[in-house]
Design a protein around this motif. Structure first.
Motif, PDB file in Angstrom:
ATOM      1  N   ILE A   1       0.833  -1.197   0.000  1.00  0.00           N
ATOM      2  CA  ILE A   1       0.000   0.000   0.000  1.00  0.00           C
ATOM      3  C   ILE A   1       0.872   1.253   0.000  1.00  0.00           C
ATOM      4  N   ARG A   2       0.195   2.393  -0.202  1.00  0.00           N
ATOM      5  CA  ARG A   2       0.839   3.710  -0.151  1.00  0.00           C
ATOM      6  C   ARG A   2       0.231   4.483   1.022  1.00  0.00           C
ATOM      7  N   PRO A   3       0.743   4.299   2.237  1.00  0.00           N
ATOM      8  CA  PRO A   3       0.181   5.036   3.367  1.00  0.00           C
ATOM      9  C   PRO A   3       0.670   6.472   3.376  1.00  0.00           C
ATOM     10  N   GLY A   4       0.136   7.247   4.288  1.00  0.00           N
ATOM     11  CA  GLY A   4       0.598   8.632   4.436  1.00  0.00           C
ATOM     12  C   GLY A   4       1.789   8.679   5.373  1.00  0.00           C
ATOM     13  N   HIS A   5       1.797   9.658   6.275  1.00  0.00           N
ATOM     14  CA  HIS A   5       2.912   9.800   7.209  1.00  0.00           C
ATOM     15  C   HIS A   5       2.905   8.664   8.238  1.00  0.00           C
ATOM     16  N   ALA A   6       1.712   8.195   8.596  1.00  0.00           N
ATOM     17  CA  ALA A   6       1.594   7.165   9.636  1.00  0.00           C
ATOM     18  C   ALA A   6       1.125   5.854   9.024  1.00  0.00           C
ATOM     19  N   ASP A   7       1.604   4.761   9.593  1.00  0.00           N
ATOM     20  CA  ASP A   7       1.152   3.445   9.153  1.00  0.00           C
ATOM     21  C   ASP A   7      -0.235   3.171   9.702  1.00  0.00           C
ATOM     22  N   PRO A   8      -1.026   2.330   9.008  1.00  0.00           N
ATOM     23  CA  PRO A   8      -2.340   1.982   9.540  1.00  0.00           C
ATOM     24  C   PRO A   8      -2.198   1.318  10.906  1.00  0.00           C
ATOM     25  N   PRO A   9      -2.854   1.828  11.935  1.00  0.00           N
ATOM     26  CA  PRO A   9      -2.580   1.389  13.308  1.00  0.00           C
ATOM     27  C   PRO A   9      -2.991  -0.049  13.607  1.00  0.00           C
ATOM     28  N   SER A  10      -3.938  -0.581  12.876  1.00  0.00           N
ATOM     29  CA  SER A  10      -4.451  -1.911  13.199  1.00  0.00           C
ATOM     30  C   SER A  10      -3.639  -3.042  12.585  1.00  0.00           C
ATOM     31  N   PHE A  11      -2.592  -2.709  11.844  1.00  0.00           N
ATOM     32  CA  PHE A  11      -1.856  -3.727  11.110  1.00  0.00           C
ATOM     33  C   PHE A  11      -0.359  -3.631  11.416  1.00  0.00           C
ATOM     34  N   ARG A  12       0.333  -4.688  11.077  1.00  0.00           N
ATOM     35  CA  ARG A  12       1.794  -4.689  11.170  1.00  0.00           C
ATOM     36  C   ARG A  12       2.343  -4.195   9.839  1.00  0.00           C
ATOM     37  N   SER A  13       3.207  -3.205   9.871  1.00  0.00           N
ATOM     38  CA  SER A  13       3.681  -2.574   8.637  1.00  0.00           C
ATOM     39  C   SER A  13       5.198  -2.668   8.512  1.00  0.00           C
ATOM     40  N   HIS A  14       5.651  -2.846   7.273  1.00  0.00           N
ATOM     41  CA  HIS A  14       7.076  -2.832   6.944  1.00  0.00           C
ATOM     42  C   HIS A  14       7.278  -1.775   5.865  1.00  0.00           C
ATOM     43  N   THR A  15       7.977  -0.700   6.191  1.00  0.00           N
ATOM     44  CA  THR A  15       8.268   0.317   5.187  1.00  0.00           C
ATOM     45  C   THR A  15       9.339  -0.207   4.238  1.00  0.00           C
TER      46      THR A  15
ATOM     47  N   ALA B   1      10.088   1.420   0.914  1.00  0.00           N
ATOM     48  CA  ALA B   1      10.756   2.449   0.107  1.00  0.00           C
ATOM     49  C   ALA B   1      10.075   3.793   0.339  1.00  0.00           C
ATOM     50  N   GLU B   2      10.832   4.830   0.124  1.00  0.00           N
ATOM     51  CA  GLU B   2      10.295   6.190   0.108  1.00  0.00           C
ATOM     52  C   GLU B   2      10.721   6.816  -1.211  1.00  0.00           C
ATOM     53  N   GLU B   3       9.776   6.932  -2.131  1.00  0.00           N
ATOM     54  CA  GLU B   3      10.072   7.433  -3.476  1.00  0.00           C
ATOM     55  C   GLU B   3       9.820   8.933  -3.547  1.00  0.00           C
ATOM     56  N   ALA B   4      10.738   9.631  -4.178  1.00  0.00           N
ATOM     57  CA  ALA B   4      10.473  11.030  -4.478  1.00  0.00           C
ATOM     58  C   ALA B   4       9.283  11.109  -5.427  1.00  0.00           C
ATOM     59  N   MET B   5       8.464  12.145  -5.248  1.00  0.00           N
ATOM     60  CA  MET B   5       7.336  12.327  -6.156  1.00  0.00           C
ATOM     61  C   MET B   5       7.740  13.295  -7.267  1.00  0.00           C
TER      62      MET B   5
ATOM     63  N   GLY C   1      10.526  18.094  -1.925  1.00  0.00           N
ATOM     64  CA  GLY C   1       9.203  17.691  -2.381  1.00  0.00           C
ATOM     65  C   GLY C   1       8.651  16.550  -1.539  1.00  0.00           C
ATOM     66  N   PRO C   2       7.405  16.201  -1.753  1.00  0.00           N
ATOM     67  CA  PRO C   2       6.819  15.098  -0.997  1.00  0.00           C
ATOM     68  C   PRO C   2       7.391  13.758  -1.443  1.00  0.00           C
ATOM     69  N   VAL C   3       7.291  12.773  -0.579  1.00  0.00           N
ATOM     70  CA  VAL C   3       7.712  11.416  -0.915  1.00  0.00           C
ATOM     71  C   VAL C   3       6.514  10.490  -0.786  1.00  0.00           C
ATOM     72  N   ALA C   4       6.551   9.404  -1.538  1.00  0.00           N
ATOM     73  CA  ALA C   4       5.501   8.388  -1.482  1.00  0.00           C
ATOM     74  C   ALA C   4       6.088   7.141  -0.839  1.00  0.00           C
ATOM     75  N   ARG C   5       5.532   6.734   0.264  1.00  0.00           N
ATOM     76  CA  ARG C   5       6.014   5.545   0.961  1.00  0.00           C
ATOM     77  C   ARG C   5       5.358   4.300   0.386  1.00  0.00           C
ATOM     78  N   LEU C   6       6.150   3.236   0.286  1.00  0.00           N
ATOM     79  CA  LEU C   6       5.634   1.919  -0.080  1.00  0.00           C
ATOM     80  C   LEU C   6       5.757   1.028   1.146  1.00  0.00           C
ATOM     81  N   THR C   7       4.655   0.414   1.529  1.00  0.00           N
ATOM     82  CA  THR C   7       4.615  -0.382   2.757  1.00  0.00           C
ATOM     83  C   THR C   7       3.967  -1.727   2.487  1.00  0.00           C
ATOM     84  N   LEU C   8       4.475  -2.753   3.140  1.00  0.00           N
ATOM     85  CA  LEU C   8       3.811  -4.056   3.163  1.00  0.00           C
ATOM     86  C   LEU C   8       3.073  -4.162   4.491  1.00  0.00           C
TER      87      LEU C   8
END
Length: 298
Positions: A147-161, A163-167, A265-272
């Protein structure tokens, strides 16, 4: 009838001698004789004729022998399958991903690596927007989602960041600014933005809007794209401009130019994301493959 009784029967049937069979399986001869007698009583027929120097199968024993071998073989097969399942070598894995996540090299690399390592896993892939993926993950309809979360990971799930891609800025190729090597985000002030619905990916949507506000302007929200991968097609027909993850720049649509953002600029995070209490060995093996792909591609 216990499996050990059947194993004892097979030992005697193959040795045709109670003493040798007892030695083979590591128990005393009298206890072995008692176990065989218990088995015969349960079946209701004698399986062996006791001889002065050994034993021979009765007619009932001869008929029982191939069935006993099949039972033990089936039990061994069941044990082997259970162990493989416990190691995550058998089972199923349902992976979800957003349209933009699919363009990150980590996603195809990790899925390909997992399939090669665990070819007997029933693996399925599903594309959807972030909100829907998290709903299906929570409902146990998916096992792991990119998924592409925002600044915070979804709280109900376990997340692995991962990559952080430049936009990047996406412009119609005929736009007056399309020839620039880089542009400040403020250059888009007054331009209509082509964005996906906020409900599709609130984290990434909010990050883009926040970056525009930080650059000193409120983005004009124009044409809505059904999903992020559709944005390029709408920009190509000059319906507006946009800010997209750099992975999206791989979508080479004629009439669209991608330009780097000058400055911060903003970055887009990729999270599992997986369920927080996930214990499936299959899912754990997949997480390991994803993290390995992350390291290899950094």
């Amino acid at each position: 009838m216990e499996l050990r009784h059947i194993r004892y029967f097979l030992a005697v049937a193959e040795e045709l001698n109670f003493t040798r069979a007892a030695r083979r399986i590591g128990i005393g001869q009298p206890p072995l004789s008692n176990q065989i007698r218990d088995l015969e009583e349960e079946i209701g027929a004698s399986l062996f004729r006791r001889m002065p120097h050994g034993a021979e199968l009765t007619q009932a024993g001869q008929v029982f022998l191939p069935e006993a071998r099949a039972i033990v073989a089936k039990a061994e097969q069941a044990k082997a399958l259970a162990l493989r399942a416990a190691r995550g070598e058998l089972g199923r894995l349902r992976i979800g991903f957003t349209g933009s996540a699919a363009f990150s090299p980590i996603v195809p690399s990790s899925v390909r690596s997992f399939r090669r390592a665990y070819p007997e896993i029933d693996l399925t892939l599903e594309e959807a927007y972030t909100t829907r993926l998290l709903e299906r993950l929570g409902a146990e309809e998916l096992d792991a989602v990119f998924i592409r979360p925002g600044h915070a990971d979804p709280p109900s799930f376990r997340s692995h960041t991962l990559a952080e891609e430049a936009m990047m800025i996406a412009l119609p190729s005929g736009h007056p600014l399309a020839g620039a090597e880089s542009l400040p985000l403020s250059a888009l002030s007054g331009e209509p933005f082509v964005l996906f619905p906020r409900t599709a990916g609130p984290g990434l949507f909010d990050r883009i809007v926040a970056a525009c506000r930080q650059a000193g302007f409120e983005p004009i929200l124009g044409q809505v794209a059904p999903q992020i991968t559709s944005i390029a097609n709408l920009i190509a027909v000059e319906l507006g401009v946009s800010v997209v993850p750099s992975a999206i720049a791989q979508i080479r649509v004629p009439g669209v130019t991608y330009i780097a953002i000058a400055g911060d600029g903003p970055v887009a995070r990729l999270t599992l994301a997986t369920r927080r209490e996930e214990r499936s060995a299959v899912v754990q093996n997949f997480i390991a493959r994803v993290l390995a792909a992350k390291v290899e591609l950094v």
